[in-house]
Design a protein around this motif. Structure first.
Motif, short mmCIF file in Angstrom:
data_model
loop_
_atom_site.label_atom_id
_atom_site.label_comp_id
_atom_site.label_asym_id
_atom_site.label_seq_id
_atom_site.Cartn_x
_atom_site.Cartn_y
_atom_site.Cartn_z
N ASN A 124 0.85 -1.21 0.00
CA ASN A 124 0.00 0.00 0.00
C ASN A 124 0.88 1.25 0.00
N LEU A 125 1.90 1.22 0.86
CA LEU A 125 2.81 2.38 0.93
C LEU A 125 3.56 2.57 -0.38
N ALA A 126 4.11 1.47 -0.90
CA ALA A 126 4.87 1.57 -2.15
C ALA A 126 3.98 2.08 -3.29
N ASP A 127 2.77 1.55 -3.38
CA ASP A 127 1.84 1.98 -4.44
C ASP A 127 1.47 3.46 -4.26
N LEU A 128 1.27 3.85 -3.01
CA LEU A 128 0.91 5.25 -2.76
C LEU A 128 2.04 6.20 -3.16
N VAL A 129 3.27 5.81 -2.86
CA VAL A 129 4.43 6.62 -3.28
C VAL A 129 4.45 6.72 -4.80
N ASN A 130 4.20 5.59 -5.47
CA ASN A 130 4.17 5.62 -6.95
C ASN A 130 3.07 6.53 -7.49
N GLU A 131 1.89 6.44 -6.89
CA GLU A 131 0.75 7.24 -7.35
C GLU A 131 0.96 8.72 -7.11
N ALA A 132 1.57 9.05 -5.98
CA ALA A 132 1.72 10.45 -5.58
C ALA A 132 2.90 11.14 -6.28
N ALA A 133 3.87 10.32 -6.72
CA ALA A 133 5.11 10.88 -7.27
C ALA A 133 4.89 11.82 -8.45
N LEU A 158 13.30 -0.78 12.65
CA LEU A 158 13.03 -1.63 11.47
C LEU A 158 11.87 -1.05 10.65
N SER A 159 10.78 -0.72 11.33
CA SER A 159 9.60 -0.20 10.62
C SER A 159 9.90 1.12 9.92
N CYS A 160 10.55 2.03 10.64
CA CYS A 160 10.83 3.36 10.06
C CYS A 160 11.77 3.25 8.87
N ARG A 161 12.79 2.39 9.00
CA ARG A 161 13.74 2.26 7.91
C ARG A 161 13.08 1.66 6.66
N ILE A 162 12.23 0.67 6.88
CA ILE A 162 11.54 0.07 5.73
C ILE A 162 10.65 1.13 5.06
N ALA A 163 9.96 1.92 5.87
CA ALA A 163 9.10 2.98 5.31
C ALA A 163 9.92 3.95 4.46
N ALA A 164 11.08 4.35 4.97
CA ALA A 164 11.93 5.28 4.22
C ALA A 164 12.46 4.64 2.94
N GLU A 165 12.84 3.37 3.04
CA GLU A 165 13.36 2.66 1.86
C GLU A 165 12.30 2.56 0.77
N LEU A 166 11.04 2.41 1.18
CA LEU A 166 9.95 2.30 0.19
C LEU A 166 9.57 3.66 -0.39
N GLY A 167 10.15 4.72 0.14
CA GLY A 167 9.95 6.04 -0.48
C GLY A 167 9.13 7.02 0.33
N ALA A 168 8.76 6.67 1.56
CA ALA A 168 8.04 7.66 2.39
C ALA A 168 8.92 8.89 2.55
N HIS A 169 8.29 10.06 2.52
CA HIS A 169 9.05 11.31 2.66
C HIS A 169 9.21 11.71 4.11
N PHE A 170 8.33 11.24 4.97
CA PHE A 170 8.48 11.38 6.42
C PHE A 170 7.70 10.25 7.08
N VAL A 171 8.07 10.00 8.34
CA VAL A 171 7.54 8.82 9.01
C VAL A 171 7.03 9.19 10.39
N LYS A 172 5.90 8.60 10.73
CA LYS A 172 5.35 8.80 12.07
C LYS A 172 5.50 7.50 12.85
N THR A 173 6.07 7.60 14.04
CA THR A 173 6.25 6.40 14.84
C THR A 173 6.05 6.72 16.31
#
Ligand code: R5P
Length: 258
Positions: A124-133, A158-173
């Motif tokens: 979902n995150l990866a697809d959203l990054v693709n759609e929003a790009a 682990l969670s934050c790093r994976i989120a960043a690797e998938l292209g999130a521009h910022f992360v909430k944790t």
């Protein structure tokens, strides 16, 4: 980073301080009529002048926020689950076209690392990054934590790093012991969620800990809107995040304003 993404992010993370106080009012998307949010408009309106952004669903945005308001919107676009079922089984609920029509500053979805539907939520995150790009809309990843997971720096890192690797521009944790390790290994800005309602002083301490250990701010909901004095509370949180107030100073401010 593209100009449009930088511009939108700078509406959320204030360039003057490099920090942000995001007001989260999206809880109803899986919790239903959360205490304090039964009437979203009533709760949100007095808090808006003190929020650097508003995180919510399209339903609440369309019905409960005056469009003449200039507060940057972070649109929650994942959901499809409720507290009665497996929460990690989310899907993307809102198209990027609608996010553009609503003139949002960012879109957001949750990821459930270690959860039953881990892969689906990460996709979902990866697809959203693709759609929003193509539209330069930044994506905020929310690291949701299942009941069976421990909120420690190893898991949240682990969670934050994976989120960043998938292209999130910022992360909430979530904040945790050793939080600086989470921030250090996540190469995009991190904001901290408030979590369940606690006494005001404790929530101010959490905000203080978050920013002094590397977070760019907080994305706080219940500890603001469930406070007996929400408008005083958000101002006290702002004092910590933007003005470098200590916990004592911020709590004094909360009491004075209240
Ligand atoms: C949870 O996934 C929601 O996105 C909330 O926005 C988030 O938990 C922050 O709100 P709170 O400070 O109440 O935890």
């Amino acid at each position: 980073m593209d100009w449009g993404i930088q511009n939108r992010l700078s509406r959320i993370i204030q360039p003057k301080t490099g920090r942000t106080v995001m007001l989260a009012v999206d809880h109803g998307y899986f919790l239903g009529p959360t205490s304090g949010l039964e009437n979203p408009r009533k709760t949100i309106t007095p808090l808006l002048p003190f929020a650097d952004s508003l995180m919510l669903t399209r339903g609440v945005l369309r019905t409960s926020v005056n469009p003449q308001n200039n507060v940057p919107i972070i649109l929650r676009v994942s959901g499809g689950t409720s507290i009665l079922k497996e929460l990690s089984n989310e899907a993307i609920t809102t198209t990027i076209q609608e996010a553009i029509c609503l003139n949002v500053a960012a879109v957001t979805c949750s990821i459930f690392v270690g959860g039953e539907f881990e892969k689906e939520s990460l996709m979902n995150l990866a697809d959203l990054v693709n759609e929003a790009a193509p539209f330069n809309i930044p994506v905020l990843a929310v690291t949701a934590v299942g009941k069976e997971m421990t909120r420690d720096s190893r898991y949240l890192g682990l969670s934050c790093r994976i989120a960043a690797e998938l292209g999130a521009h910022f992360v909430k944790t979530y904040y945790c012991e050793g939080f600086e390790k989470v921030v250090e290994s996540c190469f995009v800005p991190v904001v901290v969620a408030g979590g369940k309602k606690t006494p005001e002083r404790d929530a101010l301490q959490l905000s203080y800990n978050a920013v002094t250990h590397g977070a760019v701010g907080v994305d706080m909901g219940r500890n603001i809107f469930q406070s007996e004095k929400p408008v005083s509370m958000i101002q006290a949180v702002r004092a910590v995040v933007h003005q470098g107030a200590t916990v004592d100073q911020a709590f004094d401010l909360f009491q004075t304003l209240s």
